[in-house]
Design a protein around this motif. Structure first.
Motif, PDB file in Angstrom:
ATOM      1  N   THR A   1       3.750 -30.733  18.026  1.00  0.00           N
ATOM      2  CA  THR A   1       2.541 -30.321  18.735  1.00  0.00           C
ATOM      3  C   THR A   1       2.733 -28.960  19.408  1.00  0.00           C
ATOM      4  O   THR A   1       3.840 -28.423  19.464  1.00  0.00           O
TER       5      THR A   1
ATOM      6  N   SER B   1       1.650 -40.259  29.418  1.00  0.00           N
ATOM      7  CA  SER B   1       0.276 -39.926  29.046  1.00  0.00           C
ATOM      8  C   SER B   1       0.191 -38.879  27.942  1.00  0.00           C
ATOM      9  O   SER B   1      -0.748 -38.894  27.139  1.00  0.00           O
ATOM     10  N   TYR B   2       1.168 -37.955  27.854  1.00  0.00           N
ATOM     11  CA  TYR B   2       1.139 -36.980  26.761  1.00  0.00           C
ATOM     12  C   TYR B   2       1.369 -37.677  25.422  1.00  0.00           C
ATOM     13  O   TYR B   2       0.676 -37.408  24.435  1.00  0.00           O
TER      14      TYR B   2
ATOM     15  N   PHE C   1      -4.421 -32.534  29.694  1.00  0.00           N
ATOM     16  CA  PHE C   1      -4.507 -33.786  30.429  1.00  0.00           C
ATOM     17  C   PHE C   1      -5.918 -34.347  30.284  1.00  0.00           C
ATOM     18  O   PHE C   1      -6.872 -33.597  30.058  1.00  0.00           O
TER      19      PHE C   1
ATOM     20  N   ILE D   1      -6.160 -31.765  22.734  1.00  0.00           N
ATOM     21  CA  ILE D   1      -5.428 -32.425  21.648  1.00  0.00           C
ATOM     22  C   ILE D   1      -6.251 -32.514  20.358  1.00  0.00           C
ATOM     23  O   ILE D   1      -5.720 -32.238  19.275  1.00  0.00           O
TER      24      ILE D   1
ATOM     25  N   TRP E   1      -1.525 -38.064  22.056  1.00  0.00           N
ATOM     26  CA  TRP E   1      -1.325 -37.760  20.635  1.00  0.00           C
ATOM     27  C   TRP E   1      -1.406 -39.009  19.770  1.00  0.00           C
ATOM     28  O   TRP E   1      -1.968 -38.969  18.655  1.00  0.00           O
TER      29      TRP E   1
ATOM     30  N   ALA F   1      -1.440 -27.804  31.568  1.00  0.00           N
ATOM     31  CA  ALA F   1      -0.974 -28.714  30.520  1.00  0.00           C
ATOM     32  C   ALA F   1      -2.172 -29.527  30.056  1.00  0.00           C
ATOM     33  O   ALA F   1      -3.113 -29.747  30.825  1.00  0.00           O
TER      34      ALA F   1
ATOM     35  N   SER G   1       7.052 -32.364  24.221  1.00  0.00           N
ATOM     36  CA  SER G   1       6.880 -30.976  24.649  1.00  0.00           C
ATOM     37  C   SER G   1       8.189 -30.431  25.197  1.00  0.00           C
ATOM     38  O   SER G   1       9.127 -31.180  25.496  1.00  0.00           O
TER      39      SER G   1
ATOM     40  N   GLY H   1       2.907 -28.447  22.345  1.00  0.00           N
ATOM     41  CA  GLY H   1       3.787 -28.591  23.490  1.00  0.00           C
ATOM     42  C   GLY H   1       5.211 -28.141  23.214  1.00  0.00           C
ATOM     43  O   GLY H   1       6.009 -27.998  24.144  1.00  0.00           O
TER      44      GLY H   1
ATOM     45  N   THR I   1       3.210 -30.121  32.891  1.00  0.00           N
ATOM     46  CA  THR I   1       3.150 -31.277  32.001  1.00  0.00           C
ATOM     47  C   THR I   1       1.988 -32.163  32.413  1.00  0.00           C
ATOM     48  O   THR I   1       1.376 -31.979  33.479  1.00  0.00           O
ATOM     49  N   THR I   2       1.705 -33.161  31.586  1.00  0.00           N
ATOM     50  CA  THR I   2       0.492 -33.952  31.777  1.00  0.00           C
ATOM     51  C   THR I   2       0.479 -34.795  33.046  1.00  0.00           C
ATOM     52  O   THR I   2      -0.491 -34.728  33.819  1.00  0.00           O
TER      53      THR I   2
END
Length: 383
Positions: free
Chosen positions: A243, A167-168, A123, A140, A172, A121, A220, A245, A99-100
């Motif tokens: 997304t 942050s993810y 980032f 993204i 977006w 992931a 995600s 994710g 993950t981010t």
């Protein structure tokens, strides 16, 4: 003697490996991988770990020593893992995380130490992280564009957003402002939720009250199914976009009937069968999915398995180049890997064709994306 170590390590005991002669140790290419195999994001990290069963055991005649640690999705644990790779394992290459937030943490350590880092992931790769880090997942903006173009084609004017409060989710939200707004769409409501949350009722009620034409979910793993399910159960009839994710069979399993009709950006690994024969992503995608589903069952394929698998597809090209100028276990070899990432072109993998540059640390183009929908409980290409 050539040996390959793949340790799904969570405790220090898992790192207790048989002693090797000094010559063999210096010949190995050591790769430290931190992924999330426990916690809310385990649906991402487990396929990434599983895919390692189908990657090469040696490249360019040199054995790969692969060490895998779980970070539970926690940036602090990911930082600890990365520092262990640097100080204890003397890693030539670091990968992770799933993950981010922990990917950012690992990137910081890798760039401090001067070790090539493959993020698994999406980032943000800021200037201070750009020298040694690249990202395997699609950026993204590439994935967002296919969603916004589809929205525009369907006459969407107003959009609601619900995404992670990290942050993810920010990536977006900011991308929609950068690309969606110039296409003539307006964001009428923004809601956030934390990855471990078990309810988003309040946020969903606000979204439904805003009555947007479409809703974009910036989440995600299996948690992406939470707002999807809540929106449909509360009667929202508009288009719902997810997304890349969320691109896994677990999403359909958890969302159930609520998944029907979702529009989802995805990498081509989710449907290599329908790609034209000339597509560079078809052969590696079929190779991964055939091996993965033979072991883990039909329709077990995953966007996330492709990320770790593709990192080794890239290494199959860059390690032989680096070996021409330096030996594993040295700063010179790490620099040679970094340089080879810039010199090797058109690296075909299951999720796209990579062309990294000093400025483009994702290295992907439109060949790395498809648009899926769910029909009768199965993913199919969207129109």
């Amino acid at each position: 003697m050539k040996r390959f170590y793949l340790t799904a390590a969570i405790t220090a005991a898992a790192l207790a490996l048989p002693a090797l002669p000094a010559l063999a140790q210096t010949a190995d290419v050591t790769i430290g991988i931190s992924v999330t195999t426990t916690g809310p994001a385990a649906a991402l990290g487990i396929p990434e770990r599983n895919a390692l069963e189908f990657v090469p055991k040696e490249i360019g005649g040199v054995p790969l020593k692969v060490i895998v640690l779980d970070d539970g999705g926690d940036p602090t644990t990911a930082t600890t893992n990365a520092r262990r790779f640097v100080t204890e394992s003397k890693a030539d290459i670091i990968m992770g995380s799933s993950t981010t937030p922990p990917s950012i943490a690992i990137s910081n350590v890798a760039n401090e130490a001067g070790i090539p880092h493959f993020g698994l992931a999406p980032f943000p790769i800021t200037p201070e992280r750009a020298r040694w880090s690249v990202s395997m997942p699609q950026p993204i903006p590439i994935m967002g564009k296919v969603l916004y173009e589809h929205m525009k084609s369907k006459g969407v004017k107003t959009v609601g957003y619900i995404g992670y409060s990290d942050s993810y989710g920010d990536l977006w939200f900011n991308d929609f402002k950068a690309q969606g707004l110039p296409m003539g769409m307006t964001m009428v409501d923004e809601e956030r939720f934390a990855r471990p949350d078990t309810s988003v009722t309040g946020q969903v009620l606000k979204l439904i009250a805003a009555n947007p034409d479409a809703i974009l979910i910036g989440a995600s793993g299996t948690a992406a199914a939470l707002p999807q399910t809540e929106l449909r159960e509360r009667g929202y009839k508009g288009l719902i976009y997810q997304t890349h994710g969320a691109a896994s069979m677990d999403f359909i399993r958890i969302a159930g009937k609520a998944a029907e009709g979702v529009l989802m950006a995805s990498g081509p690994v989710m449907d290599p069968e329908d790609q034209p024969d000339e597509a560079a992503t078809k052969k590696p995608g079929l190779a991964l999915n055939t091996a993965y589903e033979a072991k883990y069952g039909p329709n077990s394929r995953s966007q996330f398995a492709g990320h770790s698998y593709d990192a080794f597809e890239v290494l199959k090209r860059v390690i032989p180049t680096a070996l021409k100028t330096a030996k594993p276990g040295t700063p010179e070899f790490r620099e040679a890997i970094r340089q080879a990432l810039l010199s090797e072109r058109e690296i075909a993998a299951s999720q796209g064709v990579y062309n990294f540059t000093e400025k483009d640390r994702f290295g992907l183009d439109d060949r790395s994306r498809i648009l899926l929908t769910v029909k009768d409980g199965k993913y199919t290409l969207a129109k």
